[in-house]
Design a protein around this motif. Structure first.
Motif, PDB file in Angstrom:
ATOM      1  N   UNK A 154     -30.397 -11.325 -34.548  1.00 64.91           N
ATOM      2  CA  UNK A 154     -30.008 -12.211 -33.449  1.00 64.91           C
ATOM      3  C   UNK A 154     -28.490 -12.226 -33.285  1.00 64.91           C
ATOM      4  N   UNK A 155     -27.768 -12.264 -34.415  1.00 63.53           N
ATOM      5  CA  UNK A 155     -26.305 -12.296 -34.371  1.00 63.53           C
ATOM      6  C   UNK A 155     -25.759 -11.022 -33.730  1.00 63.53           C
ATOM      7  N   UNK A 156     -26.319  -9.873 -34.093  1.00 64.26           N
ATOM      8  CA  UNK A 156     -25.867  -8.606 -33.522  1.00 64.26           C
ATOM      9  C   UNK A 156     -26.209  -8.535 -32.043  1.00 64.26           C
ATOM     10  N   UNK A 157     -27.368  -9.069 -31.666  1.00 62.08           N
ATOM     11  CA  UNK A 157     -27.739  -9.085 -30.247  1.00 62.08           C
ATOM     12  C   UNK A 157     -26.776  -9.940 -29.438  1.00 62.08           C
ATOM     13  N   UNK A 158     -26.271 -11.005 -30.036  1.00 56.83           N
ATOM     14  CA  UNK A 158     -25.367 -11.903 -29.325  1.00 56.83           C
ATOM     15  C   UNK A 158     -23.928 -11.387 -29.285  1.00 56.83           C
ATOM     16  N   UNK A 159     -23.492 -10.785 -30.398  1.00 52.80           N
ATOM     17  CA  UNK A 159     -22.094 -10.356 -30.498  1.00 52.80           C
ATOM     18  C   UNK A 159     -21.881  -8.897 -30.112  1.00 52.80           C
TER      19      UNK A 159
ATOM     20  N   UNK B  78     -21.789  -4.955 -31.511  1.00 51.67           N
ATOM     21  CA  UNK B  78     -21.379  -4.417 -32.812  1.00 51.67           C
ATOM     22  C   UNK B  78     -20.466  -5.415 -33.516  1.00 51.67           C
ATOM     23  N   UNK B  79     -20.678  -5.594 -34.835  1.00 54.83           N
ATOM     24  CA  UNK B  79     -19.941  -6.616 -35.566  1.00 54.83           C
ATOM     25  C   UNK B  79     -19.024  -5.983 -36.604  1.00 54.83           C
ATOM     26  N   UNK B  80     -17.940  -6.691 -36.906  1.00 56.21           N
ATOM     27  CA  UNK B  80     -17.029  -6.247 -37.960  1.00 56.21           C
ATOM     28  C   UNK B  80     -17.604  -6.556 -39.333  1.00 56.21           C
TER      29      UNK B  80
ATOM     30  N   UNK C 151     -22.569  -2.300 -37.601  1.00 54.26           N
ATOM     31  CA  UNK C 151     -21.791  -3.197 -38.453  1.00 54.26           C
ATOM     32  C   UNK C 151     -20.868  -2.368 -39.342  1.00 54.26           C
ATOM     33  N   UNK C 152     -19.632  -2.797 -39.474  1.00 50.29           N
ATOM     34  CA  UNK C 152     -18.698  -2.093 -40.357  1.00 50.29           C
ATOM     35  C   UNK C 152     -18.911  -2.497 -41.810  1.00 50.29           C
TER      36      UNK C 152
END
Length: 347
Positions: free
Chosen positions: A116-121, A123-125, A207-208
Motif C-alpha cells: 500500500x505504501x509503495x502504491x501511494x508513494x 518508488x521509495x527510498x 525500493x532502494x
C-alpha cells in the motif's frame, strides 16, 4: 461455503472459530478443533471443498498447499515454510486455482501495508518493517516468554537476514545494527530478521533500501548475542548446543498476556508514510492468534477476485479495490490500523 482447514494449532483454532458461519472441516491429528478429522493432512480427500486454509507446521505445509492447488482448490496459507511461494505459481495457474501465501501478520499484513505504501508513494527510498510478538512487560531472564518452537526461535538470532541495500539483496548479521524504537507500550529494540520473503522479488526495483526488524524489550538482544558468542546457539557438535539451549528456553514460559506491535514505514524524498497497529488479547484469544488469524480469515473476501496463480499479500495491498475490503474485515475482528502521512516543506 465449504472450507477445509488444515491444522488446528494456536492459529488454526482461532481461524476455525472465526469461520463458524461456514461449513468447516478441520484436519488435525491432535484434535485441536471440535470434531477435527484425525487424518494425515497430505492424504485427506480434497473433493467437495470451495476453499482450503493451510495452518500446518512449516515442515509439511508447502507440500499440503501444492497438493490442494493441483486439485484445483483455492488456498489461503498462513504457514511459514522455507520454500519459495512462487514455485507454486505454475501449479496453481495450470489448475485454475488461486493461492495467497504468507497470509499472517508478518509476513502477511506487513506485506500488504508495504504494498500500500509503495502504491501511494511510488518508488521509495526506504521501506522498513518493525514487528514483534512480546509479553506485555519484560519477564524472566531474557525479558521474553517463549510461546513457539524454541528451535525456530534460535534461527532468528543465527540465520542471516536478507535485506535490500542500494537496490541489492544483501545478507546481514541479524544482531547487527540494533536500534531502539518508540512504541505505544514503551521503547523497544529492533534487530534484523529474515522476513521480507516475496517482497525481495515483488518490490525489486521499487525500493532502494528495504528491511524487516524484529522487536523485543530492551537488553534482550545483548543477552542473545552473548549466548551466540559463547556457542550456545551453534548447530555444530554432538549433540549440537542449540538443541540443549532450545530445551532450556522451552522452560521460559510465563503466564503474562502477550501483545503484537507492527509498524511499516516508507519514505520517498520529503514524504513519509507510516502504518501502525497494536493488538492485545481479547475474548480468550492471545494477541498473536488474533493478529495472525484475522488476516487469514479476511483473505476469504478477496481470493475469488484474484487471477489463478500466486498472489502475495503485497499485491493485494497495491489494489485500491481489494485492500479496503481486507482491512475492513480485519477491523471487524478488532485489529485497527492507523496511518500517518508526513510531508516536510521548507518555510
Amino acid at each position: 461455503m465449504r472450507v477445509l482447514l488444515l491444522g488446528c494449532g494456536n492459529i488454526g483454532r482461532y481461524i476455525y472459530a472465526m469461520l463458524s458461519k461456514h461449513e468447516v472441516v478441520a484436519v488435525d491429528k491432535a484434535g485441536g478443533c471440535p470434531g477435527a478429522l484425525s487424518q494425515d493432512a497430505l492424504e485427506v480427500p480434497l473433493g467437495g471443498y470451495d476453499l482450503v486454509i493451510n495452518a500446518l507446521p512449516g515442515a509439511i505445509s508447502f507440500k499440503a498447499s501444492k497438493r490442494a492447488l493441483e486439485a484445483g482448490l483455492d488456498v489461503i496459507d498462513v504457514s511459514f515454510y522455507p520454500e519459495d511461494p512462487f514455485a507454486l505459481h505454475e501449479v496453481a495457474a495450470k489448475a485454475g486455482a488461486r493461492y495467497i501465501p504468507d497470509a499472517g501478520v508478518a509476513p502477511g499484513l506487513s506485506n500488504m501495508l508495504a504494498g500500500r505504501a509503495v502504491a501511494e508513494l511510488g518508488d521509495v527510498d526506504e521501506l522498513g518493517i518493525y514487528v514483534g510478538g512480546i509479553p506485555e512487560r519484560p519477564v524472566g531472564p531474557l525479558g521474553y516468554s517463549v510461546t513457539w518452537s524454541p528451535v525456530d526461535l534460535i534461527e532468528e538470532y543465527t540465520r542471516p537476514a536478507r535485506v535490500l541495500k542500494d537496490g541489492v539483496v544483501t545478507a546481514v548479521d541479524p544482531l547487527s545494527e540494533v536500534e531502539t524504537v518508540p512504541s505505544p507500550v514503551g521503547t523497544l529494540e529492533a534487530f534484523y530478521s529474515d522476513g521480507l520473503r516475496t517482497l525481495l522479488k515483488t518490490l525489486a526495483g521499487r525500493a532502494k533500501t528495504m528491511y524487516e526488524k524484529t522487536l523485543r524489550w530492551p537488553s534482550h538482544v545483548e543477552k542473545m548475542r552473548l549466548l551466540r558468542e559463547l556457542g550456545f546457539l551453534s548447530d555444530q557438535g554432538d549433540p549440537p548446543p542449540r538443541f540443549i539451549t532450545a530445551k532450556l528456553l522451552s522452560r521460559l514460559k510465563f503466564d503474562v498476556p502477550d501483545l503484537v506491535y507492527l509498524k511499516v514505514v516508507a519514505a520517498k524524498g520529503e514524504k513519509r508514510v507510516q502504518y501502525e497497529t497494536l493488538v492485545k488479547p481479547r475474548g480468550g484469544w492471545t494477541a498473536m492468534q488474533i493478529a495472525t488469524g484475522s488476516v487469514a480469515v479476511a483473505m476469504q473476501y478477496v481470493i475469488k477476485d484474484l487471477d489463478p496463480g500466486v498472489t502475495p499479500p503485497e499485491y493485494i495491498g497495491m489494489s485500491t479495490k481489494l485492500f479496503p475490503r481486507v482491512i475492513s474485515a480485519i477491523k471487524q475482528q478488532g485489529v485497527r490500523i492507523a496511518q500517518e502521512v508526513v510531508t516536510r516543506t521548507e518555510l
